[in-house]
Design a protein around this motif. Structure first.
Motif, mmCIF file in Angstrom:
data_model
loop_
_atom_site.group_PDB
_atom_site.id
_atom_site.type_symbol
_atom_site.label_atom_id
_atom_site.label_comp_id
_atom_site.label_asym_id
_atom_site.label_seq_id
_atom_site.Cartn_x
_atom_site.Cartn_y
_atom_site.Cartn_z
ATOM 1 N N SER A 262 0.693 -1.178 0.084
ATOM 2 C CA SER A 262 -0.117 0.082 -0.070
ATOM 3 C C SER A 262 0.738 1.209 0.089
ATOM 4 N N PHE A 263 1.908 1.214 0.814
ATOM 5 C CA PHE A 263 2.939 2.409 0.755
ATOM 6 C C PHE A 263 3.457 2.407 -0.848
ATOM 7 N N ALA A 264 3.747 1.351 -1.161
ATOM 8 C CA ALA A 264 4.643 1.543 -2.542
ATOM 9 C C ALA A 264 3.577 1.940 -3.635
ATOM 10 N N PRO B 55 -3.695 1.079 3.006
ATOM 11 C CA PRO B 55 -2.998 2.174 2.771
ATOM 12 C C PRO B 55 -3.184 3.239 3.861
ATOM 13 N N TYR B 56 -4.341 3.311 4.564
ATOM 14 C CA TYR B 56 -4.657 4.233 5.585
ATOM 15 C C TYR B 56 -3.399 4.258 6.719
ATOM 16 N N ILE B 57 -3.149 2.901 7.240
ATOM 17 C CA ILE B 57 -2.350 2.658 8.214
ATOM 18 C C ILE B 57 -0.760 2.903 7.693
ATOM 19 N N ALA B 58 -0.580 2.228 6.543
ATOM 20 C CA ALA B 58 0.986 2.420 6.112
ATOM 21 C C ALA B 58 1.154 3.815 5.621
ATOM 22 N N ILE C 129 1.852 5.853 9.081
ATOM 23 C CA ILE C 129 3.133 5.420 9.703
ATOM 24 C C ILE C 129 4.266 5.929 8.792
ATOM 25 N N THR C 130 4.163 5.840 7.605
ATOM 26 C CA THR C 130 5.102 6.478 6.735
ATOM 27 C C THR C 130 5.239 8.058 6.411
ATOM 28 N N GLY C 131 4.073 8.837 7.164
ATOM 29 C CA GLY C 131 4.055 10.143 6.673
ATOM 30 C C GLY C 131 3.831 10.499 5.384
ATOM 31 N N THR C 132 3.132 9.693 4.375
ATOM 32 C CA THR C 132 3.044 10.014 3.290
ATOM 33 C C THR C 132 1.232 10.336 2.913
ATOM 34 N N THR C 133 0.979 11.234 3.803
ATOM 35 C CA THR C 133 -0.521 11.662 3.792
ATOM 36 C C THR C 133 -0.717 13.217 3.190
ATOM 37 N N ASP C 134 0.111 13.762 2.863
ATOM 38 C CA ASP C 134 0.294 15.079 2.101
ATOM 39 C C ASP C 134 0.087 14.816 0.770
#
Length: 334
Positions: free
Chosen positions: A117-119, A209-212, A215-220
């Motif tokens: 999901s992060f990827a 992806p919400y959690i991932a 955690i990784t700070g890729t929400t912006d």
């Protein structure tokens, strides 16, 4: 509202457990065509759910939430999702339930799903042009008057067909156990309540992806804000209820057991815990990457979309089972 969402997730988890449709053994046996519980439960949930939802909508208690038919995403994502589902032996919504029952391989699959999901979030800007064309939100009943007799007749006939296929498969299996039917009935009721109470469909994969991304700070970014944040927070609470359901009922029934290698995995792949955890992680990665490509999973696309007779979801289901069965044939060899 939070309590209601948890209770709905708890009920969802209970109905999955009732017919063991959440377990690795049941799902992997479907991949090699030895057990039809998964497809019988899904088809019946779609059939009953389509009828219930049409009644809700006619009374103004719910509305459609159809996913757009983005051809590349649906076709490629569906096939990739099926590959991951076959290897992993879980779906995005069944992993928390099985984890609650003590299945550590489900946790490995979830971790793979978080990484995938992060990827996808990182790659999303570069993938958008490859996923089209977008044919819009299409349904087999979209152009019908939702209160007309023709609408109800069509939905009833399609719903009955899905249910009849399930009973035919049960006859083919020569089984007298109908737990799958009661599970499907319960799941369709839960999904119908979600449509009415939460004004959305049943879903599970956006939790990852919400959690991932948090955690990784890729929400912006637009992807998280528009497609993940709202649904992901809802599904996190919903799946928390599903996890608690798996934990509590397994403890009550004295069936809770930490386990990595399940019987059907050992039958084909041996008893190595490390090997199972590695493949579970890989399967979870493939599963969730496919889910993000298609913007849905077995619950959010196939069941919820099937209840709405959405073209995108029905096509997604076809390619999921194509990837699922092909991988089962190739991957599970003695």
């Amino acid at each position: 509202m939070t309590i209601i969402i948890i209770l709905l997730g708890f009920a969802f988890g209970f109905f999955l457990q009732y017919s063991k449709v959440n377990t690795f053994n049941t799902i992997s046996k479907m991949a090699i065509l030895e057990d039809f519980t998964v497809v019988k439960t899904i088809a019946t949930a779609i059939g009953i759910g389509a009828i219930l939802l049409s009644i809700e909508i006619s009374f103004g208690l719910a509305s459609y939430h159809i996913k757009p038919f983005i051809v590349g995403g649906i076709v490629v994502g569906g096939f990739v999702f099926g590959v991951g589902m076959s290897i992993l032996g879980y779906c995005p919504g069944t992993m928390p339930v099985s984890l609650g029952q003590g299945s550590i391989d489900a946790l490995a699959g979830m971790l793979g799903g978080f990484v995938a999901s992060f990827a996808f979030t990182v790659l999303n800007p570069y993938l958008q042009n490859l996923l089209g064309p977008d044919l819009g939100k299409l349904s087999l009943i979209f152009n019908m008057d939702q209160t007309s007799a023709l609408h109800f007749l069509f939905v009833f006939l399609i719903g009955t067909l899905f249910i009849a296929i399930s009973f035919w498969l049960n006859k083919v299996e020569k089984k007298k156990d109908f737990k799958w039917f009661y599970s499907a009935l319960g799941i369709s009721v839960v999904a119908s309540i979600i449509f009415a109470v939460s004004d959305r469909g049943l879903g599970a994969s956006t939790f990852y992806p919400y959690i991932a991304d948090i955690i990784t700070g890729t929400t912006d970014n637009d992807y998280f804000i528009k497609h993940v944040e709202k649904s992901g927070s809802y599904e996190m609470i919903f799946l928390m209820g599903a996890f608690l359901s798996g934990l509590i009922f397994s403890l009550i029934k004295k069936e809770f057991k930490l386990k990595i290698v399940h019987e059907n995995w050992a039958r084909f792949k041996g008893n190595s815990n490390i090997k199972r955890l590695i493949w579970a992680f890989i399967g979870g990665f493939i599963l969730l990457f496919g889910a993000r490509l298609a913007s849905g999973c077995t619950s959010g696309h196939i069941i919820s979309g099937g209840m709405q007779l959405a073209v995108s979801s029905l096509v997604f289901a076809v390619f999921v089972f194509a990837g699922f069965l092909l991988t089962g044939k190739l991957f599970y060899k003695k």
